[in-house]
Design a protein around this motif. Structure first.
Motif, short mmCIF file in Angstrom:
data_model
loop_
_atom_site.label_atom_id
_atom_site.label_comp_id
_atom_site.label_asym_id
_atom_site.label_seq_id
_atom_site.Cartn_x
_atom_site.Cartn_y
_atom_site.Cartn_z
N GLY A 163 8.51 2.40 -0.20
CA GLY A 163 8.89 2.31 -1.60
C GLY A 163 8.64 0.96 -2.21
O GLY A 163 9.13 0.67 -3.31
N GLN A 164 7.83 0.13 -1.57
CA GLN A 164 7.56 -1.22 -2.07
C GLN A 164 6.31 -1.28 -2.93
O GLN A 164 6.00 -2.33 -3.49
N LEU A 165 5.63 -0.15 -3.05
CA LEU A 165 4.38 -0.11 -3.78
C LEU A 165 4.19 1.28 -4.37
O LEU A 165 4.42 2.28 -3.69
N ASP A 197 -3.19 7.80 5.63
CA ASP A 197 -3.90 6.57 6.03
C ASP A 197 -3.04 5.71 6.95
O ASP A 197 -1.84 5.52 6.70
N HIS A 198 -3.65 5.19 7.97
CA HIS A 198 -3.02 4.17 8.80
C HIS A 198 -3.44 2.81 8.21
O HIS A 198 -4.44 2.22 8.64
N SER A 199 -2.70 2.36 7.22
CA SER A 199 -3.06 1.14 6.51
C SER A 199 -1.81 0.40 6.08
O SER A 199 -0.72 0.97 5.98
N HIS A 200 -1.98 -0.89 5.82
CA HIS A 200 -0.87 -1.72 5.37
C HIS A 200 -0.34 -1.23 4.02
O HIS A 200 0.87 -1.16 3.81
N VAL A 201 -1.25 -0.86 3.14
CA VAL A 201 -0.84 -0.38 1.81
C VAL A 201 -0.06 0.92 1.92
O VAL A 201 0.95 1.11 1.23
N GLU A 202 -0.48 1.81 2.79
CA GLU A 202 0.24 3.08 2.96
C GLU A 202 1.64 2.83 3.50
O GLU A 202 2.60 3.52 3.10
N GLU A 203 1.81 1.86 4.38
CA GLU A 203 3.14 1.52 4.89
C GLU A 203 4.03 0.98 3.78
O GLU A 203 5.22 1.31 3.71
N LEU A 204 3.45 0.16 2.90
CA LEU A 204 4.22 -0.36 1.76
C LEU A 204 4.63 0.78 0.82
O LEU A 204 5.76 0.80 0.31
N LYS A 205 3.74 1.73 0.60
CA LYS A 205 4.07 2.89 -0.23
C LYS A 205 5.19 3.71 0.40
O LYS A 205 6.11 4.15 -0.29
N ALA A 206 5.11 3.92 1.72
CA ALA A 206 6.12 4.73 2.42
C ALA A 206 7.50 4.08 2.33
O ALA A 206 8.52 4.77 2.31
N ALA A 219 1.73 4.30 -6.16
CA ALA A 219 0.37 4.77 -5.90
C ALA A 219 -0.63 4.02 -6.78
O ALA A 219 -1.74 3.69 -6.33
N GLU A 220 -0.26 3.74 -8.02
CA GLU A 220 -1.14 3.02 -8.92
C GLU A 220 -1.35 1.58 -8.45
O GLU A 220 -2.47 1.06 -8.45
N GLU A 221 -0.27 0.92 -8.02
CA GLU A 221 -0.38 -0.45 -7.52
C GLU A 221 -1.24 -0.51 -6.26
O GLU A 221 -1.96 -1.48 -6.03
N ALA A 222 -1.16 0.54 -5.46
CA ALA A 222 -1.91 0.57 -4.19
C ALA A 222 -3.41 0.53 -4.42
O ALA A 222 -4.16 -0.03 -3.61
N LEU A 223 -3.87 1.13 -5.53
CA LEU A 223 -5.30 1.19 -5.82
C LEU A 223 -5.92 -0.19 -5.98
O LEU A 223 -7.11 -0.38 -5.73
N HIS A 224 -5.11 -1.16 -6.40
CA HIS A 224 -5.64 -2.49 -6.70
C HIS A 224 -5.02 -3.57 -5.83
O HIS A 224 -5.16 -4.75 -6.12
N HIS A 225 -4.34 -3.17 -4.77
CA HIS A 225 -3.66 -4.15 -3.92
C HIS A 225 -4.70 -4.95 -3.12
O HIS A 225 -5.69 -4.39 -2.62
#
Length: 256
Positions: free
Chosen positions: A148-150, A137-146, A152-158
């Motif tokens: 290490g700031q988020l 995904d080209h998304s803000h949440v995916e960048e945070l995951k990459a 996968a579980e946190e990303a679902l509800h961000h």
């Protein structure tokens, strides 16, 4: 598992407004005879997202499909860059900040597939009993995951879950990612907008894709997303490859 250069394709597509939205801003391309499939998701909350997704799909439908796989993808890229310019001009004419759409395209030639994308519409591949997400995904949440700031579980509800960083028409310069994969008998691909991937788990996707029946899988996945609330437009394409020359058939994902 066998690899070959001759594949037959079956596919099925669904696109639904969902249970909340008033307009379906998604569009799909389902052309197994051309070896072309695509999903475009007009940017929700922006002006005429349905126009953007429709323009994307119309341009991709007109692709020249007789050449090599690399040429098809190159032409698709050129067409999407032109659509980007057109949408930027249209947004300026209407005096709005942007008119945009995600895009994900899958093209098949011989024994391989290539794909390109911008945004958070996805391609999954079901092979040998396992489902893999091919796009990132080209998304803000995916960048945070990459970074290490988020998790996968946190990303679902961000709260920024739906904030994408790339789309056709979003910026003056369009960046598209692309990749390719060699085909195996029984491969099944799922292209979808986030209206499906936000409602249906990967385990559920795998379960529906396993039999290799495109129509049944597409219908059931749509129904599941609607049953979960259908909070967004829901679009998907299921495409199944059969090795027409190989004598071996993968037993985990048999061709029907």
């Amino acid at each position: 598992m066998t690899f070959s250069t001759e594949f037959g394709w079956t596919s099925a597509a669904r696109s639904d407004v969902g249970c909340v939205r008033l307009v379906n801003e998604d569009a799909v391309l389902n052309s197994p005879e051309q070896g072309l499939w695509a999903v475009a998701d007009g940017m929700g909350g922006h002006a005429v997202g349905d126009l953007a997704s429709r323009m994307v799909i119309e341009r991709l439908t007109g692709l020249s499909t007789g050449g090599a796989l690399g040429n098809v993808i190159a032409e698709a890229r050129d067409r999407l860059l032109r659509v980007n310019d057109e949408l930027r001009a249209e947004a300026a004419r209407r005096q709005v900040s942007r008119i945009g759409s995600t895009v994900v395209l899958l093209a098949a030639r011989g024994g391989a597939c290539a794909y390109l994308w911008a945004g958070d519409s996805r391609i999954y591949l079901f092979r040998n009993g396992r489902l893999a997400q091919l796009t990132r995904d080209h998304s803000h949440v995916e960048e945070l995951k990459a970074r290490g700031q988020l998790t996968a579980e946190e990303a679902l509800h961000h709260p920024a879950q739906h904030l994408i960083t790339r789309a056709v028409g979003a910026l003056d310069t369009l960046e598209l990612d692309e990749s390719s994969v060699a085909l195996a008998d029984g491969d099944t691909f799922l292209l979808c907008s986030d209206g499906l991937s936000n409602e249906v788990t990967e385990a559920e996707m795998a379960s529906e894709l396993a039999p290799g029946n495109c129509e049944a899988a597409a219908q059931r996945l749509l129904e599941m997303a609607l049953e979960r609330g259908g909070r967004d437009n829901i679009s998907l394409v299921v495409a199944h490859a059969e090795d027409v020359l190989g004598s071996d058939r993968t037993q985990v994902n048999p061709t029907l």
